[in-house]
Each structure stands twice: as C-alpha cells, then as structure tokens.
Scaffold this motif. Structure first.
Motif, short mmCIF file in Angstrom:
data_model
loop_
_atom_site.label_atom_id
_atom_site.label_comp_id
_atom_site.label_asym_id
_atom_site.label_seq_id
_atom_site.Cartn_x
_atom_site.Cartn_y
_atom_site.Cartn_z
N TYR A 126 26.38 2.96 33.62
CA TYR A 126 26.70 3.71 34.13
C TYR A 126 25.66 4.01 34.96
O TYR A 126 24.83 3.72 35.60
CB TYR A 126 26.23 4.94 33.45
CG TYR A 126 27.05 6.40 34.20
CD1 TYR A 126 27.82 6.78 34.81
CD2 TYR A 126 26.26 7.69 34.37
CE1 TYR A 126 28.56 7.95 34.92
CE2 TYR A 126 26.64 8.97 34.79
CZ TYR A 126 28.10 9.35 35.27
OH TYR A 126 28.33 9.85 35.39
N SER A 235 29.35 15.51 27.67
CA SER A 235 29.99 16.33 28.33
C SER A 235 31.44 17.28 28.35
O SER A 235 32.41 15.77 27.32
CB SER A 235 30.15 15.14 29.17
OG SER A 235 30.93 15.11 30.79
N ARG A 246 32.64 20.66 36.38
CA ARG A 246 31.34 20.78 36.15
C ARG A 246 30.98 21.03 35.26
O ARG A 246 30.00 22.25 35.48
CB ARG A 246 30.83 20.66 37.58
CG ARG A 246 31.72 20.14 38.52
CD ARG A 246 31.63 18.87 38.18
NE ARG A 246 30.24 17.76 38.04
CZ ARG A 246 30.56 16.29 37.47
NH1 ARG A 246 31.32 16.60 36.65
NH2 ARG A 246 29.40 15.71 37.43
N ALA A 248 28.75 20.41 31.07
CA ALA A 248 28.44 19.68 29.97
C ALA A 248 26.98 20.39 29.38
O ALA A 248 26.25 20.99 29.77
CB ALA A 248 27.83 18.06 30.94
#
Ligand code: PLP
Length: 385
Positions: A126, A235, A246, A248
């Motif tokens: 990532y 998440s 949005r 997590a």
C-alpha cells in the motif's frame, strides 16, 4: 511561494495517474473498463444506511464528535474484536476511531518518526506506508517480498544502520496487492523481531473479512506478546462496502494508540458521530452481508483466474482480498503490459511497479467491477492477447 521539499519527493499517487489516463480515453469516446482501483461496486447494506439516516436527525450528533471516537463506537469495535478473533482490547485505552484507516496509517508516521528515521515497509505494498514517511521527512527501507516466500516480507537482512534508526515495521495480510496470506509462524517471527529491535509493528488488516474457500484471516493480536509491540488497523471500507463513508479503527498497544490519538487531537476532530453510528450498525449487525460479499468476489476471482490462465498468464487464486496478482508475459514490464491492455483491450489494470520496487513484472486486477463488465473485460483481454 515555496512548498515543502518533501512534496517533491512524493511519487505521484498511483490511482490519480490511472484516473487521468482513463478520463483522457473516455473523453475521446472510448469505452474503457477499469479493473484498476479497489473500490467495492455494490452498495452499502441497507441496515447500515438506515442507521445513518436515523443518526443524522439527532441534533446531539451535529456537535463535535469525541476525538477518539464515541464510547459506543469503541465498545462496538472491542466487541467485534472479541467475537471475530477472541481478542480482548480495552475500548477506553486500546481503541481509536479513524477517518478511514488510510488516515490512521498516514498519521502514525507523525506519531513515531523524527526526520531521518526509517520505516520498514514491504517492497510490494500500500503506497501510504512509504508515502507517509516521505511526508515526515523520514526514509523507507523496503523489505524484499518474493513469490517463492509466499510474498511474506523478508526482514532478516535489514542493515544495522537502518535498524538503529527504524521505528515502525508495516505489514498487511491478507495482502493488497498480492493476495498473499500470512501464517501464525510468520507473525510470531515478526513480533519477536520488532520486540528485539524496539519497533512498532503496524499491521494493516483491511481485508480480514474478504476470504474465500473457507479461509478465515487472523488478527495479529491473537498472537502471544502482540500487544507489547503491535497496533492493528481495521477498516469498514471493504467488509461493508463503506469506502466513501471514511470509518475505521486502530487497536492494540496502548502507548501506540495514545500517540496516534495525540497527533489526531491536534489535526482533526474525529469522524462525524452519525457515521460512527452507522459503523456500529455494521460491526454489531447481521454479518450475512459480509459472507454474501465474499461469495460474490469468490465467483469473480474464479472468472478472472480462469481467463488469465487461458491466455497463458501465471497467477495464483488468492484465498482473500479483492485482487488477482498476475505475472506479465516474458519480454513485458508491468507498465508496458498495462499500457498494452489499455490501448488494445481498453481495459485498465494496475502495473505492479506502482506498489514499490518488488512489484515489477506483475499486474493487479481488482474484482470490484460489476459481473457483466468484468465478463466483457475478460472477453476483450482474451481476444486481443
Ligand atoms: C483499502 C485499503 C485500506 C482501507 O483504507 P480506508 O482508508 O479505511 O478506506 C487500508 N489498507 C489497504 C492495504 C487497503 O487496500
């Protein structure tokens, strides 16, 4: 005016480049199918949307949220950790709500790194693990990730001078982009290594619930001594089709959770409480939506793996995640093959090289495209190759 020099060292964000290419072709009227970004195509489950609709009408939720997350959200996260993994975390001290795990991962660098320090990041991973280091004027040491090791990042040859300045090791299994899964033994070795070298082990577990063929991905916090050195990121984006919301959370080592919370207290004021209530509905509600999603992706995985093997591309059938990671044909690079697919088949795939130095020679295909479009993309790839 003069912007920070670290911005010049930031690689262009991979998906922004791909979007640009897609838009340019679309502007010319070309029908492009994107198998690039991993963004669930099916909607957020109704019971989660309903919880949000109710929460948004409560005036109490219109005020500033609790910075660390509402007590109810942190309790729901802790209960989910217990039910899903048998892991106990204290909702008051060991859980922190995040505005997406990307936010938490990026801010972890600020909490741990001084200029010139190092993070250890997988050589295929990532982009935020190393991007966050750049923004903190810190360095990244890329741990080799080899196919013959099952894409388990190799931390056995990190130079002493790097280790002396290293603060965080990032790992993430089930892995984006390779689809690899870790073994308990590997986690145990990583924990022992981080304890020996006084490192925080940050485990990114965004895909723990997107598993196939009966596989169940673990939490690293299940392992002995994990809480002494680990923080784990969960998440709701992929498990509950909530990328746009949005939401997590991070949990694990108390000192690490507190340090990340301190950074966030100074930079943001937490996630909208109504979104956290939707998150509670997701974590505490019926989990059938998750197994339905796994069945959908498993079917698509089989479709893509069959097609790729049909045109002679080598790829493993992943046990988890929403990606298929495939080797490019001999004589091609990641970028040349991705460009060929885009220009000849009008299909976007992600060049593996965009995930770090170890990704060269591979492409990533995302399974988050509606069945009909995915079938059409596979047909085009077969026809043009
Ligand atoms: C999708 C993804 C995440 C989730 O990011 P959010 O900010 O929570 O949407 C985290 N890590 C990896 C590796 C991912 O692929």
């Amino acid at each position: 005016m003069r912007t920070a020099t670290c911005l010049d060292h930031l690689a262009p964000y991979l998906f922004a480049q791909i979007d640009e290419k897609r838009d340019a072709l679309a502007a010319r009227g070309v029908d492009v199918i994107s198998l690039g970004i991993g963004d669930p195509d099916t909607p957020t489950p109704t019971h989660i949307v309903d919880a949000m609709a109710e929460a948004i009408r409560n005036p109490k939720n219109h005020q500033y949220p609790d910075y660390a997350g509402s007590t109810a959200f942190r309790q729901a996260a802790a209960a989910w950790m217990r039910n899903r993994f048998g892991v106990e975390v204290d909702p008051a001290a060991e859980v922190l709500a995040l505005i997406g795990s990307k936010e938490g991962i990026a801010h972890l660098h600020t909490a741990f790194l001084d200029p010139g320090d190092y993070v250890l990041a997988p050589s295929i991973g990532y982009p935020v693990y190393s991007g966050g280091a750049v923004l903190a004027s810190a360095n990244t040491y890329f741990m080799p990730m080899r196919e013959e090791d099952g894409f388990l990042a190799d931390f056995s040859h990190v130079p002493e001078e790097v280790l002396a300045k290293a603060k965080i090791m990032f790992l993430g299994y089930p892995n984006n982009p390779t689809g690899a899964c870790a073994t308990e033994k590997y986690f145990d070795r990583a924990i022992a290594f981080c304890q020996e070298h006084d490192l925080l082990l940050a485990h990114d577990n965004a895909y723990c619930d997107i598993c196939f063929d009966g596989y169940r991905a673990p939490s690293i916090l299940e392992r002995p001594h994990a809480k002494e050195c680990c923080i784990e990121f969960f998440s709701l984006s992929k498990s509950y089709n909530m990328t746009g919301w949005r939401i997590a959370f991070a949990c694990g080592n108390e000192q690490a959770v507190r340090a990340l919370g301190t950074v966030k207290n100074n930079l943001d004021s937490g996630q909208f409480t109504a979104v956290q209530e939707a998150g509670i509905a997701a974590l505490s509600g019926d989990q059938r939506c998750v197994s339905d999603l796994c069945a959908l992706y498993q079917r698509r995985r089989d479709l893509v793996v069959d097609a790729l093997r049909g045109i002679g591309l080598e790829c493993a059938a992943p046990k988890a995640t929403i990606y298929v990671w495939a080797k490019v044909p001999d004589g091609e690079t990641s970028a040349s093959f991705a460009t060929k697919l885009l220009e000849q088949a009008h299909v976007i795939v992600t060049p593996g090289s965009g995930y770090g130095p170890g990704g060269e020679g591979y492409i990533r295909i995302s399974l988050t495209t509606p069945d009909k479009r995915l079938t059409e993309a596979v047909r085009r790839i077969k026809e043009t190759m």
